[in-house]
Design a protein around this motif. Structure first.
Motif, PDB file in Angstrom:
ATOM      1  N   ILE A   9       0.842  -1.198   0.000  1.00 46.57           N
ATOM      2  CA  ILE A   9       0.000   0.000   0.000  1.00 46.57           C
ATOM      3  C   ILE A   9       0.880   1.253   0.000  1.00 46.57           C
ATOM      4  CG2 ILE A   9      -1.683   1.349   1.333  1.00 46.57           C
ATOM      5  CD1 ILE A   9      -2.785  -1.369   2.374  1.00 46.57           C
ATOM      6  N   GLU A  10       1.908   1.258   0.836  1.00 41.44           N
ATOM      7  CA  GLU A  10       2.773   2.431   0.954  1.00 41.44           C
ATOM      8  C   GLU A  10       3.466   2.783  -0.361  1.00 41.44           C
ATOM      9  OE1 GLU A  10       5.363   1.380   4.198  1.00 41.44           O
ATOM     10  OE2 GLU A  10       3.872   1.955   5.702  1.00 41.44           O
ATOM     11  N   ARG A  11       3.869   1.778  -1.120  1.00 42.92           N
ATOM     12  CA  ARG A  11       4.608   2.072  -2.355  1.00 42.92           C
ATOM     13  C   ARG A  11       3.690   2.300  -3.562  1.00 42.92           C
ATOM     14  NH1 ARG A  11       7.089  -2.726  -5.372  1.00 42.92           N
ATOM     15  NH2 ARG A  11       5.563  -4.368  -5.030  1.00 42.92           N
ATOM     16  N   ALA A  12       2.405   2.100  -3.400  1.00 43.31           N
ATOM     17  CA  ALA A  12       1.451   2.249  -4.506  1.00 43.31           C
ATOM     18  C   ALA A  12       1.134   3.717  -4.795  1.00 43.31           C
ATOM     19  CB  ALA A  12       0.163   1.507  -4.186  1.00 43.31           C
ATOM     20  N   ASP A  13       0.931   4.006  -6.075  1.00 48.61           N
ATOM     21  CA  ASP A  13       0.443   5.317  -6.495  1.00 48.61           C
ATOM     22  C   ASP A  13      -1.075   5.319  -6.585  1.00 48.61           C
ATOM     23  OD1 ASP A  13       3.065   6.679  -7.137  1.00 48.61           O
ATOM     24  OD2 ASP A  13       3.225   4.885  -8.387  1.00 48.61           O
ATOM     25  N   LEU A  14      -1.656   4.134  -6.670  1.00 52.54           N
ATOM     26  CA  LEU A  14      -3.103   3.935  -6.708  1.00 52.54           C
ATOM     27  C   LEU A  14      -3.386   2.580  -6.093  1.00 52.54           C
ATOM     28  CD1 LEU A  14      -6.075   4.464  -7.716  1.00 52.54           C
ATOM     29  CD2 LEU A  14      -5.375   3.377  -9.875  1.00 52.54           C
ATOM     30  N   VAL A  15      -4.453   2.499  -5.309  1.00 49.57           N
ATOM     31  CA  VAL A  15      -4.905   1.221  -4.752  1.00 49.57           C
ATOM     32  C   VAL A  15      -6.308   0.958  -5.269  1.00 49.57           C
ATOM     33  CG1 VAL A  15      -5.432  -0.092  -2.655  1.00 49.57           C
ATOM     34  CG2 VAL A  15      -3.475   1.492  -2.678  1.00 49.57           C
ATOM     35  N   ILE A  16      -6.498  -0.263  -5.745  1.00 48.66           N
ATOM     36  CA  ILE A  16      -7.828  -0.757  -6.114  1.00 48.66           C
ATOM     37  C   ILE A  16      -8.104  -1.900  -5.156  1.00 48.66           C
ATOM     38  CG2 ILE A  16      -9.260  -1.843  -7.887  1.00 48.66           C
ATOM     39  CD1 ILE A  16      -7.418  -0.511  -9.990  1.00 48.66           C
ATOM     40  N   SER A  17      -9.227  -1.830  -4.462  1.00 50.02           N
ATOM     41  CA  SER A  17      -9.463  -2.772  -3.375  1.00 50.02           C
ATOM     42  C   SER A  17     -10.916  -3.181  -3.290  1.00 50.02           C
ATOM     43  CB  SER A  17      -9.053  -2.098  -2.050  1.00 50.02           C
ATOM     44  OG  SER A  17      -9.347  -2.908  -0.934  1.00 50.02           O
ATOM     45  N   HIS A  18     -11.125  -4.361  -2.698  1.00 50.48           N
ATOM     46  CA  HIS A  18     -12.457  -4.703  -2.214  1.00 50.48           C
ATOM     47  C   HIS A  18     -12.808  -3.625  -1.200  1.00 50.48           C
ATOM     48  CE1 HIS A  18     -11.269  -6.375   1.839  1.00 50.48           C
ATOM     49  NE2 HIS A  18     -10.102  -6.132   1.255  1.00 50.48           N
ATOM     50  N   SER A  19     -14.009  -3.566  -0.739  1.00 48.36           N
ATOM     51  CA  SER A  19     -14.417  -2.480   0.144  1.00 48.36           C
ATOM     52  C   SER A  19     -14.470  -2.918   1.602  1.00 48.36           C
ATOM     53  CB  SER A  19     -15.781  -1.940  -0.315  1.00 48.36           C
ATOM     54  OG  SER A  19     -16.113  -0.781   0.402  1.00 48.36           O
ATOM     55  N   GLY A  20     -13.495  -3.729   2.006  1.00 44.19           N
ATOM     56  CA  GLY A  20     -13.407  -4.130   3.411  1.00 44.19           C
ATOM     57  C   GLY A  20     -12.967  -2.949   4.256  1.00 44.19           C
ATOM     58  N   SER A  21     -13.607  -2.754   5.392  1.00 49.16           N
ATOM     59  CA  SER A  21     -13.365  -1.549   6.198  1.00 49.16           C
ATOM     60  C   SER A  21     -11.917  -1.423   6.653  1.00 49.16           C
ATOM     61  CB  SER A  21     -14.307  -1.518   7.402  1.00 49.16           C
ATOM     62  OG  SER A  21     -14.130  -2.681   8.195  1.00 49.16           O
ATOM     63  N   GLY A  22     -11.273  -2.506   7.048  1.00 43.32           N
ATOM     64  CA  GLY A  22      -9.889  -2.431   7.506  1.00 43.32           C
ATOM     65  C   GLY A  22      -8.955  -1.951   6.419  1.00 43.32           C
ATOM     66  N   THR A  23      -9.071  -2.529   5.246  1.00 41.59           N
ATOM     67  CA  THR A  23      -8.213  -2.137   4.129  1.00 41.59           C
ATOM     68  C   THR A  23      -8.506  -0.702   3.710  1.00 41.59           C
ATOM     69  OG1 THR A  23      -8.106  -4.427   3.359  1.00 41.59           O
ATOM     70  CG2 THR A  23      -7.510  -2.716   1.777  1.00 41.59           C
ATOM     71  N   VAL A  24      -9.766  -0.356   3.628  1.00 38.27           N
ATOM     72  CA  VAL A  24     -10.144   0.997   3.215  1.00 38.27           C
ATOM     73  C   VAL A  24      -9.549   2.030   4.166  1.00 38.27           C
ATOM     74  CG1 VAL A  24     -12.094   2.593   2.997  1.00 38.27           C
ATOM     75  CG2 VAL A  24     -12.220   0.326   1.954  1.00 38.27           C
ATOM     76  N   LEU A  25      -9.681   1.814   5.461  1.00 34.95           N
ATOM     77  CA  LEU A  25      -9.131   2.769   6.430  1.00 34.95           C
ATOM     78  C   LEU A  25      -7.610   2.836   6.359  1.00 34.95           C
ATOM     79  CD1 LEU A  25     -11.437   2.238   9.531  1.00 34.95           C
ATOM     80  CD2 LEU A  25     -11.345   4.217   8.006  1.00 34.95           C
ATOM     81  N   ASP A  26      -6.954   1.698   6.207  1.00 38.31           N
ATOM     82  CA  ASP A  26      -5.488   1.697   6.085  1.00 38.31           C
ATOM     83  C   ASP A  26      -5.042   2.538   4.893  1.00 38.31           C
ATOM     84  OD1 ASP A  26      -5.193   0.051   8.298  1.00 38.31           O
ATOM     85  OD2 ASP A  26      -4.851  -1.774   7.119  1.00 38.31           O
ATOM     86  N   VAL A  27      -5.696   2.342   3.763  1.00 37.44           N
ATOM     87  CA  VAL A  27      -5.321   3.064   2.546  1.00 37.44           C
ATOM     88  C   VAL A  27      -5.603   4.556   2.688  1.00 37.44           C
ATOM     89  CG1 VAL A  27      -5.781   3.316   0.064  1.00 37.44           C
ATOM     90  CG2 VAL A  27      -5.616   1.029   1.077  1.00 37.44           C
ATOM     91  N   LEU A  28      -6.778   4.906   3.190  1.00 43.42           N
ATOM     92  CA  LEU A  28      -7.131   6.318   3.329  1.00 43.42           C
ATOM     93  C   LEU A  28      -6.230   7.027   4.333  1.00 43.42           C
ATOM     94  CD1 LEU A  28     -11.036   6.170   3.234  1.00 43.42           C
ATOM     95  CD2 LEU A  28      -9.470   6.878   1.410  1.00 43.42           C
TER      96      LEU A  28
END
Length: 167
Positions: free
Chosen positions: A74-93
């Protein structure tokens, strides 16, 4: 530029297959993305290997099932495409990364759709479906997103204090 895609811990064949499709890869390439890292979990993408490296539509692709942590990806990404799981979404945001979420409609009560819709309405991310992912990528402008507010632990502390009668 690098895009990181995660389907989460559940099986989400439709998203994993969509991001490897010619149309989505072409849209990513047209937007300047040269590298795609896919955390595919147990999703069926027509390969059985644990990890895979290949090149399609001008995009270098690395795909793997699971890692202990996706934080570095996630840290090295310029864009993240993800399922809408709350944990992943919050980490990315919280990391301030541009995010396109694709809710998994096969999950119980479609809670991912509710989260995606609300956060999109607030301007924090872009929501898509598997069917319109290519178009969403083509039209996506990360600069149009609203920065996600930093975590404020005092709000939770105040709620607990109020409930416990300390205020």
């Amino acid at each position: 530029m690098l895009v990181f895609v995660t389907v989460g811990s559940t099986k989400f064949d439709a998203l994993a297959q969509a991001v490897l499709s010619e149309s989505v890869l072409k849209s990513l390439h047209d937007k300047g993305y040269k590298y795609l890292v896919l955390q595919r979990g147990n999703s069926d993408v027509g390969i059985s290997e644990e990890t895979l490296s290949l090149r399609r539509e001008g995009v270098d692709i690395e795909a793997w099932k699971y890692k202990a942590s996706i934080q570095t990806d996630i840290e090295r990404a310029d864009l993240v495409i993800s399922h809408s799981g709350s944990g992943t979404v919050l980490d990315v945001l919280r990391l301030g990364k541009p995010l396109i979420v694709v809710p998994n409609p096969t999950l119980l009560d479609n809670h991912q759709e509710e989260l995606a819709s609300e956060l999109e309405n607030l301007g924090y991310l872009k929501a898509a479906s598997v069917g319109n992912l290519q178009e969403t990528i083509a039209n996506f402008e990360p600069s149009s997103l609203v920065p996600f507010p930093p975590f404020d632990g005092s709000a939770f502390r105040a709620l607990v204090d109020e409930e416990m009668g300390f205020q």
